[in-house]
Design an enzyme around this catalytic site. Sequence first.
Site, PDB file in Angstrom:
ATOM      1  N   SER A   1      -4.516 -15.096  38.610  1.00 59.62           N
ATOM      2  CA  SER A   1      -4.586 -16.372  39.334  1.00 59.62           C
ATOM      3  C   SER A   1      -5.707 -16.324  40.355  1.00 59.62           C
ATOM      4  O   SER A   1      -6.032 -15.258  40.878  1.00 59.62           O
ATOM      5  CB  SER A   1      -3.267 -16.628  40.067  1.00 59.62           C
ATOM      6  OG  SER A   1      -3.141 -15.749  41.177  1.00 59.62           O
ATOM      7  N   ASP A   2      -6.278 -17.474  40.664  1.00 58.12           N
ATOM      8  CA  ASP A   2      -7.140 -17.552  41.834  1.00 58.12           C
ATOM      9  C   ASP A   2      -6.247 -17.281  43.049  1.00 58.12           C
ATOM     10  O   ASP A   2      -5.035 -17.482  43.008  1.00 58.12           O
ATOM     11  CB  ASP A   2      -7.809 -18.923  41.931  1.00 58.12           C
ATOM     12  CG  ASP A   2      -9.091 -18.866  42.743  1.00 58.12           C
ATOM     13  OD1 ASP A   2      -9.262 -17.908  43.513  1.00 58.12           O
ATOM     14  OD2 ASP A   2      -9.924 -19.784  42.618  1.00 58.12           O
ATOM     15  N   CYS A   3      -6.857 -16.812  44.130  1.00 55.57           N
ATOM     16  CA  CYS A   3      -6.057 -16.237  45.209  1.00 55.57           C
ATOM     17  C   CYS A   3      -5.131 -17.257  45.855  1.00 55.57           C
ATOM     18  O   CYS A   3      -5.575 -18.298  46.330  1.00 55.57           O
ATOM     19  CB  CYS A   3      -6.958 -15.571  46.219  1.00 55.57           C
ATOM     20  SG  CYS A   3      -7.727 -14.139  45.463  1.00 55.57           S
TER      21      CYS A   3
END
Length: 774
Positions: free
Chosen positions: A302-304
Amino acid sequence: ANTKNREPKVSSVFLCFSIFYVTVLLNCNHVYGQTSTVFACDVAKNTNVSSYGFCDNSLSVEDRVSDLVKRLTLQEKIGNLGNSAVEVSRLGIPKYEWWSEALHGVSNIGPGTHFSSLVPGATNFPMPILTAASFNTSLFQAIGSVVSNEARAMYNVGLAGLTYWSPNINIFRDPRWGRGQETPGEDPLLSSKYAAGYVKGLQQTDDGDSDKLKVAACCKHYTAYDVDNWKGVQRYTFDAVVSQQDLDDTFQPPFKSCVIDGNVASVMCSYNKVNGKPTCADPDLLKGVIRGKWKLNGYIVSDCDSVEVLYKDQHYTKTPEEAAAKTILSGLDLDCGSYLGQYTGGAVKQGLVDEASITNAVSNNFATLMRLGFFDGDPSKQPYGNLGPKDVCTPENQELAREAARQGIVLLKNSPRSLPLSSKAIKSLAVIGPNANATRVMIGNYEGIPCKYTSPLQGLTAFVPTSYAPGCPDVQCANAQIDDAAKIAASADATIIVVGANLAIEAESLDRVNILLPGQQQQLVNEVANVSKGPVILVIMSGGGMDVSFAKTNDKITSILWVGYPGEAGGAAIADVIFGSYNPSGRLPMTWYPQSYVEKVPMTNMNMRADPATGYPGRTYRFYKGETVFSFGDGMSFGTVEHKIVKAPQLVSVPLAEDHECRSLECKSLDVADKHCQNLAFDIHLSVKNMGKMSSSHSVLLFFTPPNVHNAPQKHLLGFEKVQLAGKSEGMVRFKVDVCNDLSVVDELGNRKVPLGDHMLHVGNLKHSLSVRI
């Protein structure tokens, strides 16, 4: 404190976390980053490990992973779902930090990598938007190979990880996007070739074994992500409403190429929603496409804080546990953040997710580490174990950074007797502008600490005596300081004005609202040009295009160069071009629109195709119908190049079965999934002649215009090749055209079709008609 990747939401929770993070770093640098070489299966520390199947590299990756996950408790598995993976000391598995960045060089953004007195810096190449302007696939791969060498060298001394969340291959759809500078531009084919090339450079081992990885790359941000923060619209809540046609025709091709052609080890899902669903919780996009259709061999990350975002910002789930379960069940393997670590246990207890799904996710993560040699014991005894500080910032690597910048620089205007300047004839050079002595600005974002900087002023001063005036207090240029600049320009033999943007103008979390030169830069340029004694060369340093129509039409401005963010050696490369040590060959990888475009087109409208009914003008050179300042593919050299088609068919017949429906119906196109597409290909041979005396690289861009069916692009890049030509010499270029791949278009339902009828091929000013018939 920009500690989180892709600069997350600034909230009170985040600020508290930032203070905690910095405090932890100051007090205990063992928490968030590697501090000594990190690896599992260390026989020297624990002799028992030699009996574990997962430490036996004679077994297949699959068997080793299977042996490992059988030995783990549920809690240990959950501890390996986040970027700061926990140690399993009883099995000799250390903690590992997954988050490192290598967008255009090894970066210390992200906790997995840092510099020290042992390795104080790494080679910083140009930002990808400029590298893409080289249209040189071998350069994309060469840069990736150098970056992975330096990454391995730093890993071997405990300063870096082996998993890098790069490249960014989103389509540069709108000129205002602050992160366009990180991408290879607006064209799906160029972006696809960049993705595959850079990833191969990062990942491929010397023995070419695709089961092994030098480092693990990651293509991001999947998918249709290209709004950060525009007029209050935030990436965390933005819903990208995208037609199936645009998705498959524009946004997905780079990711498909990255997975299938580049064999990338990871894909990162994005913050935004696509058609109402957060990408990290969309099983169709993750399990269906990335794993199912494209067969990703690796992990999905996932993106952060994306898992947290879909609960807290998007309100897509009612509880954090539901968010954890939904993402894992959709196909997410790793969370950049702590949400899966915190809430997956609760999700299991509530019956929202089963242990088998968690096992599947961590298996993908561990398989990647196995392929990297992380479970093969002491890295010094493994391939690349001989790399160390001596292999970072080598003269060869730094020279490649300079060469990459030279190959990307685009000459957009050149009046007679302007460029190249003669270092013998020029006795005094005025160097003016807020980016004229730029250092930090040249390396853009997701940067590391460079080996060294050569600013434009330093690069030019190496050729001739210079006088310098910034002309503005900073890049925003609220108050131009014109007097000093005008004074030195009035007496100099030539004037260089270096303007443009920086990360205060365009960046992650910062989209532009206009595309003019910032502040009073235009006034500075005009007034200095007006009093200049000699030729005036305008140099634009930026990630996105600028409306510099005024400079195009001002005869006092004799040349215009676009230099992107050219990396650590940018100033040397700019000077090499200006003084003719290098003949420019870059071509724009994106359209430069007039300011009127951004005044009438909302950034949030994702439609690529023009709509005459509403006056919507469309996006990118493939669909935009309006005026441009400069067009995709624009770029000159110091001489002229002539193209000639030596061989190309005028008719391609598609063999259809006797009972095919299109033998009796008036079909406008054929489905590419059918058998008739197999082995249907032809060659195009072109001669390319350098008419000038100076040797030159030249990018040959082959476009085609399909028949007007399925709302097809008005023009589409079919292929490109970089050729090196000595003065007055001729070279041959061959394009192999796969009819069903290269001449197909995506229909309204997202299916690929080959249009029947006349296709027009374009190279430079040449056109060639090609008829596709049954």
